[in-house]
Each structure stands twice: as C-alpha cells, then as structure tokens.
Scaffold this motif. Structure first.
Motif, PDB file in Angstrom:
ATOM      1  N   TRP A 267       4.744 -38.338  63.329  1.00 48.70           N
ATOM      2  CA  TRP A 267       3.900 -39.527  63.145  1.00 48.70           C
ATOM      3  C   TRP A 267       3.868 -39.818  61.652  1.00 48.70           C
ATOM      4  O   TRP A 267       3.156 -39.186  60.892  1.00 48.70           O
ATOM      5  CB  TRP A 267       2.495 -39.255  63.686  1.00 48.70           C
ATOM      6  CG  TRP A 267       1.554 -40.426  63.640  1.00 48.70           C
ATOM      7  CD1 TRP A 267       1.580 -41.539  64.429  1.00 48.70           C
ATOM      8  CD2 TRP A 267       0.412 -40.572  62.774  1.00 48.70           C
ATOM      9  NE1 TRP A 267       0.532 -42.371  64.101  1.00 48.70           N
ATOM     10  CE2 TRP A 267      -0.199 -41.808  63.089  1.00 48.70           C
ATOM     11  CE3 TRP A 267      -0.146 -39.786  61.766  1.00 48.70           C
ATOM     12  CZ2 TRP A 267      -1.345 -42.265  62.438  1.00 48.70           C
ATOM     13  CZ3 TRP A 267      -1.275 -40.230  61.107  1.00 48.70           C
ATOM     14  CH2 TRP A 267      -1.866 -41.466  61.445  1.00 48.70           C
ATOM     15  N   GLY A 268       4.711 -40.770  61.232  1.00 48.55           N
ATOM     16  CA  GLY A 268       4.761 -41.074  59.812  1.00 48.55           C
ATOM     17  C   GLY A 268       5.842 -42.082  59.499  1.00 48.55           C
ATOM     18  O   GLY A 268       6.844 -42.189  60.209  1.00 48.55           O
ATOM     19  N   GLY A 269       5.625 -42.830  58.439  1.00 48.61           N
ATOM     20  CA  GLY A 269       6.607 -43.823  58.043  1.00 48.61           C
ATOM     21  C   GLY A 269       6.012 -44.843  57.107  1.00 48.61           C
ATOM     22  O   GLY A 269       4.851 -44.744  56.698  1.00 48.61           O
ATOM     23  N   PRO A 270       6.787 -45.849  56.734  1.00 47.89           N
ATOM     24  CA  PRO A 270       6.291 -46.908  55.857  1.00 47.89           C
ATOM     25  C   PRO A 270       5.438 -47.916  56.612  1.00 47.89           C
ATOM     26  O   PRO A 270       5.431 -47.954  57.852  1.00 47.89           O
ATOM     27  CB  PRO A 270       7.584 -47.559  55.358  1.00 47.89           C
ATOM     28  CG  PRO A 270       8.554 -47.350  56.479  1.00 47.89           C
ATOM     29  CD  PRO A 270       8.206 -46.008  57.076  1.00 47.89           C
ATOM     30  N   SER A 293       8.378 -43.560  65.015  1.00 50.64           N
ATOM     31  CA  SER A 293       8.501 -43.212  63.597  1.00 50.64           C
ATOM     32  C   SER A 293       9.961 -43.267  63.160  1.00 50.64           C
ATOM     33  O   SER A 293      10.282 -43.765  62.076  1.00 50.64           O
ATOM     34  CB  SER A 293       7.926 -41.825  63.335  1.00 50.64           C
ATOM     35  OG  SER A 293       6.540 -41.774  63.620  1.00 50.64           O
ATOM     36  N   LEU A 294      10.841 -42.750  64.012  1.00 49.80           N
ATOM     37  CA  LEU A 294      12.264 -42.719  63.680  1.00 49.80           C
ATOM     38  C   LEU A 294      12.824 -44.110  63.435  1.00 49.80           C
ATOM     39  O   LEU A 294      13.659 -44.312  62.541  1.00 49.80           O
ATOM     40  CB  LEU A 294      13.031 -42.018  64.797  1.00 49.80           C
ATOM     41  CG  LEU A 294      14.559 -41.964  64.662  1.00 49.80           C
ATOM     42  CD1 LEU A 294      14.964 -41.237  63.388  1.00 49.80           C
ATOM     43  CD2 LEU A 294      15.175 -41.292  65.893  1.00 49.80           C
ATOM     44  N   LEU A 295      12.398 -45.089  64.222  1.00 46.27           N
ATOM     45  CA  LEU A 295      12.893 -46.458  64.052  1.00 46.27           C
ATOM     46  C   LEU A 295      12.664 -46.981  62.642  1.00 46.27           C
ATOM     47  O   LEU A 295      13.416 -47.816  62.140  1.00 46.27           O
ATOM     48  CB  LEU A 295      12.235 -47.399  65.071  1.00 46.27           C
ATOM     49  CG  LEU A 295      12.628 -47.207  66.534  1.00 46.27           C
ATOM     50  CD1 LEU A 295      11.854 -48.169  67.423  1.00 46.27           C
ATOM     51  CD2 LEU A 295      14.144 -47.403  66.729  1.00 46.27           C
ATOM     52  N   LYS A 296      11.605 -46.487  61.984  1.00 46.27           N
ATOM     53  CA  LYS A 296      11.294 -46.927  60.626  1.00 46.27           C
ATOM     54  C   LYS A 296      12.050 -46.143  59.562  1.00 46.27           C
ATOM     55  O   LYS A 296      11.988 -46.479  58.380  1.00 46.27           O
ATOM     56  CB  LYS A 296       9.786 -46.798  60.377  1.00 46.27           C
ATOM     57  CG  LYS A 296       8.931 -47.780  61.195  1.00 46.27           C
ATOM     58  CD  LYS A 296       7.451 -47.544  60.935  1.00 46.27           C
ATOM     59  CE  LYS A 296       6.597 -48.646  61.546  1.00 46.27           C
ATOM     60  NZ  LYS A 296       6.722 -49.933  60.813  1.00 46.27           N
ATOM     61  N   LEU A 297      12.771 -45.086  59.977  1.00 48.54           N
ATOM     62  CA  LEU A 297      13.407 -44.188  59.023  1.00 48.54           C
ATOM     63  C   LEU A 297      14.925 -44.204  59.089  1.00 48.54           C
ATOM     64  O   LEU A 297      15.586 -43.534  58.289  1.00 48.54           O
ATOM     65  CB  LEU A 297      12.913 -42.754  59.260  1.00 48.54           C
ATOM     66  CG  LEU A 297      11.397 -42.571  59.216  1.00 48.54           C
ATOM     67  CD1 LEU A 297      11.026 -41.139  59.567  1.00 48.54           C
ATOM     68  CD2 LEU A 297      10.861 -42.935  57.845  1.00 48.54           C
ATOM     69  N   LEU A 298      15.478 -44.961  60.018  1.00 50.58           N
ATOM     70  CA  LEU A 298      16.924 -45.034  60.134  1.00 50.58           C
ATOM     71  C   LEU A 298      17.522 -45.752  58.927  1.00 50.58           C
ATOM     72  O   LEU A 298      16.839 -46.526  58.253  1.00 50.58           O
ATOM     73  CB  LEU A 298      17.303 -45.770  61.423  1.00 50.58           C
ATOM     74  CG  LEU A 298      16.934 -45.061  62.717  1.00 50.58           C
ATOM     75  CD1 LEU A 298      17.143 -45.987  63.910  1.00 50.58           C
ATOM     76  CD2 LEU A 298      17.754 -43.779  62.894  1.00 50.58           C
ATOM     77  N   PRO A 299      18.795 -45.494  58.614  1.00 49.63           N
ATOM     78  CA  PRO A 299      19.417 -46.144  57.456  1.00 49.63           C
ATOM     79  C   PRO A 299      19.248 -47.661  57.496  1.00 49.63           C
ATOM     80  O   PRO A 299      19.500 -48.305  58.511  1.00 49.63           O
ATOM     81  CB  PRO A 299      20.896 -45.748  57.597  1.00 49.63           C
ATOM     82  CG  PRO A 299      20.858 -44.433  58.304  1.00 49.63           C
ATOM     83  CD  PRO A 299      19.709 -44.544  59.276  1.00 49.63           C
ATOM     84  N   SER A 300      18.803 -48.218  56.406  1.00 47.41           N
ATOM     85  CA  SER A 300      18.641 -49.662  56.261  1.00 47.41           C
ATOM     86  C   SER A 300      18.370 -49.952  54.795  1.00 47.41           C
ATOM     87  O   SER A 300      18.223 -49.028  53.982  1.00 47.41           O
ATOM     88  CB  SER A 300      17.480 -50.175  57.118  1.00 47.41           C
ATOM     89  OG  SER A 300      16.235 -49.792  56.549  1.00 47.41           O
TER      90      SER A 300
END
Length: 503
Positions: A267-270, A293-300
């Motif tokens: 549980w964490g992200g921007p 959470s992962l969706l917000k941390l994938l390469p972009s």
C-alpha cells in the motif's frame, strides 16, 4: 560602483562593504566586518565574526548579497558560484542558537513548518535543487553546496551553538551522508524518506525483474528512455500487461510474488491512495492493494526516479547478478508470504517452479563505471553515522521503500553505531507525507538528544504524545512497522567497486 548591504540581528549591525575598483586595475575585493555592540548581547553573538577559512567557502567577491529584514528576522538570499545553486538564510531576532540546514529550504522557506520554526527561534538555511538535476544528479555536489551555505552563515552570523542537518527524499539522502562524513560541521541529523541510490535502484529492479520473468518477458526494465513518445509507449505496454495479469488467478499470484520479493509496500505510491490501507491478513484485500499500488509504480515518465540515477552516472547502475531470489522471497514480509502461498494454491501453480524460473532468467549486469561513480563518498552510504541520526519513513512510500530504512538500521547495527541511530515509522500513504506535528516531534527529539547526550523515548506512543503537545490539531501517526526478515539489497562499495574493476 559601491555595493553595500546591512544585516540587522537583534542589536548588532554588520556592514560588508565591497570596495570600488579603479579602471585598468585587477579587481580587488575585500570583506570588512565591523561589529557595533549597542547594548547587552547574548553570549552566542558576543564573539567577533571571522570569515570561514576552509575550502568549502565560495568566492563571494563578485556577489552583492541581497538581504531583507522583516522586523522579525534577517535574510540572505543569493546563489553560490561554480554551480549557481540558489541559497537562503533566515535568522530570527529571537535566535535560540540552533541552525537547521535543509537541501530544500530555499523553496520551502514560507511553508507552515518553516515559518513556525522561525517564530520559535530557530535559524534556517539551505539551498534549492538545481534545474538540471534530472540529468546531472550528484548528491556529493549537493553536500558541497550545503557546507558552503554553512560557511556563509558562520562568516556572517557566527558559529551556531548547534547545527542540525535535515531533509526529505533527496534532502534525506544528503542528510545521511552528512551524518557519516561531516561530524565536524553538524551536531545531529534528521533524514526523512532518505534513499541510498544504489539500494533504491536495485530494490526497484527486483520487483520488476519478477514481473518480467513471469508476466512480460519482452518489456524493458533498465536503460529506459526519458524522451517522448518512447517512455509513454513503454508505460502503456506495462500497464496493459499487468492489467491483463490481474484478471487471472495465476497473474494475481505472480503480482503478489513480485511485491514480496521486491520488498515493496503493498500500500503505497505517488498521489492519493486509490484504496484504503488493507488488512494484511485479508488475502483478497492485500492482493488488490498490491495491484493498485503497482499500477502507479510501473515504468513511465512519472516514475523516472531510478532512471535519473542512470542519467547521472556513466552507464547502467542496476544489477542482480548473484542474487538468489528464493532467498529474497524468504526474507520477505511474513504476511505477504502467507498471501503468496494461498494465491499460488488457488491458482494451482507451483511456487517453487516459478522461483526457479526467476533465478534462471537472464540477469542484468551493471556497468562497472557506473558502480565506480556511485562508490564515491557522498554518493552512497556506509552505515557509520558519527553524530546522532534520526531516520523517519512513511509506511506507504513506494519511491524510497521503508525496507531500505530497515536495511540501513541493520547496517548501522552491524557496524556498531547503534548508539547514534534511531529509526521511526509513520503510518501514511506517500513519499515524504509527514505532518507538521511529526516534523516538530522529530526536531524536538533531536534537540533533546544533542543537548542531553541521551536519546529520549522514541517509541510510537511517546512520539505521538510529544507531537500533540507541540501542535494539538496536527495528525501524528507514529507506529510500529512490521519489518521484513532482512533487507535484501544492502550494498557497500568494495575496493574493486571503487576502482571500477567488478565485472
């Protein structure tokens, strides 16, 4: 042309005069410091101020420093030569003799926190982050700038009774290094959500490596471009692959495995939290939170933090050669591992086979030149603080994962420096999302440690009480973090790393 500025501090007038130069004669600049004692002065300000005599002091001969006095404080605002780093110093009339130095002070000077600290009698100083930082990041240079600011401060206002270095994110990074490298310049340090760059790069790599090995073998995870439309196209492909995986029991199990091996927070992200914090004993809710959470941390283009590190050094920094991912999984969060086992059972796939597949997947090697660059003092950390160091981290920080803070604690303990170190956690989503009362409690804790020579209580309940006593209407969420068995990616440079000889 004559340049002059007057600095008022309590009842003292300090004049710095830049001498007029004659045509066709080399520029001659001198500092003349005249102290006019009007009435009784505090012992702190009694000593005559002398310019700092060390290599950190920048050449200010051609800089007409700009100052302002609001009636409550004196301000110096300008830039440091060579790199042109902007800096700001404010000293209140009721200065308590303590200076707080911060990488981000120039931009945050008018924040609620810093204005309140100024009112309470703290002097504050620091810099702004340089505009070219994304492609030319160097924490060693930032440390040099911060020490230059301390030199400027001392040359004008005298040596503080105590100096505390503090900062968050990149500011926390240099704070850790200052505590290890410059005990002669600071008396204590507070590092919030502080990264150790090679650790952060490799911890971020591990989770992506699992996803690449098991879900998207054709998608890149290193040497990512920071240009459009390339990076956005890569981001869209990663989003599609993970969203498709989430639709199947097998994909959900593997997403949970990636988070667990990577030691990322579930549980964490921007930005704002997309869902409430899950009950870690509820496998469904926990896995859904991992996915969101992962969706917000994938390469972009929004997640270029580790790519920035590769822009700084000459070559690709991240590596996983020699990593045993079965061991990495064993070191993971206890409740995350329980969820992984249940999800794999439901999906009717073999966890041991997947771990073997990950371990047999083509590894990523770092460029020895990049490792050499990051091995230099100030660019990484060794776990040897020489002054009291308080480290604070949010639980939902998905840029500088809380497991990194735990890893630093483990390294400090192994090195025998635990008396200098304390680690506390705040239960909140986001990176550097500390409340006003949490910051003030951290500062007060450090002041007590410096003044008494002993740590006050730093357990969550004591810190919450302290925070509420300082700001009653500000949320304080200090808590006991459930830590992993061991952090996977502790690294300190070897002789070969320093020489750039590791293959």
């Amino acid at each position: 042309m004559r340049n002059q500025y007057n600095l008022k501090h309590e009842r003292k007038l300090l004049y710095v005069v830049q001498i007029k130069t004659l045509p066709n004669i080399k520029l001659i600049i001198t500092w003349a410091i005249v102290i006019l004692q009007l009435i009784t002065m505090s012992q702190t300000m009694n000593a005559q101020i002398q310019p700092a005599q060390n290599w950190h002091m920048p050449d200010l001969s051609n800089i007409p420093l700009q100052n302002a006095s609001s009636g409550d404080y004196t301000e110096i605002k300008d830039s440091i030569p060579i790199r042109g780093t902007e800096f700001l110093i404010r000293v209140p009339n009721n200065w308590n003799g303590i200076l707080l130095n911060d990488l981000d002070y120039r931009r945050s000077a008018d924040s609620q926190r810093n204005l309140l600290l100024l009112k309470k009698g703290y002097a504050l100083s620091g810099t702004a982050r340089r505009p070219e930082r994304l492609k030319n990041y160097d924490p060693a240079h930032e440390i040099h700038d911060l020490i230059s600011v301390l030199d400027i401060f001392e040359s004008v206002f005298g040596k503080p009774k105590k100096t505390i270095q503090l900062g968050c994110s990149g500011g926390g990074t240099v704070t850790l290094a200052m505590a290890e490298m410059h005990p002669d310049r600071i008396d204590g340090a507070i590092a919030g959500c502080a990264s150790t760059s090679p650790w952060m790069a490799n911890t971020h790599l591990d989770g992506l490596f699992v996803l690449k090995a098991l879900i998207a073998p054709d998608l890149p995870i290193v040497n990512l471009p920071l240009t459009e439309p390339e990076i956005s196209n890569i981001g869209k492909q990663w989003q599609k692959a993970i969203k498709e995986a989430q639709k199947t029991p097998k994909g959900r199990a593997r997403i949970a495995l990636a988070i667990t091996i990577g030691q990322w927070p579930a549980w964490g992200g921007p930005g704002k939290a997309p869902i409430p914090e899950p009950d870690p004993n509820n496998v469904r809710d926990l896995q859904e939170s991992m996915y969101q959470s992962l969706l917000k941390l994938l390469p972009s283009k929004q997640t270029f933090g580790t790519s920035m590190l590769e822009q700084a050094a000459p070559g690709q920094l991240r590596w996983n050669t020699g990593v045993d991912y079965q061991e990495s999984f064993a070191n993971g969060d206890t409740l995350y591992k329980v969820a992984v086992h249940k999800l794999y059972d439901e999906a009717k796939i073999d966890l041991k086979k997947d771990l073997k597949k990950i371990n047999s997947f083509d590894r990523i090697k770092a460029d020895p030149k990049a490792v050499k660059w990051w091995s230099s003092p100030g660019r990484t950390h060794l776990g040897k603080p020489k002054v009291p160091l308080l480290r604070i981290n949010t639980s939902g920080d998905a840029l500088v994962y809380p497991t990194m803070a735990q890893g630093y604690k483990e390294l400090v303990r192994a090195n025998g420096y635990s008396d200098f170190f304390r680690l506390v956690y705040v239960n909140r989503w986001g990176h550097c999302s500390f409340s006003l009362s949490e910051w003030l409690a951290a500062i007060e804790t450090m002041v007590q440690r410096i003044e008494t020579g002993h740590w006050p209580r730093t357990d969550p309940e004591s810190l919450r009480k302290l925070a509420h006593s300082l700001v009653s209407d500000s949320e304080a969420r200090f808590y006991n973090q459930r830590e992993v068995k061991a952090y996977n990616r502790i690294w300190t440079p070897t002789v070969q790393d320093y020489l750039g000889q590791n293959k």
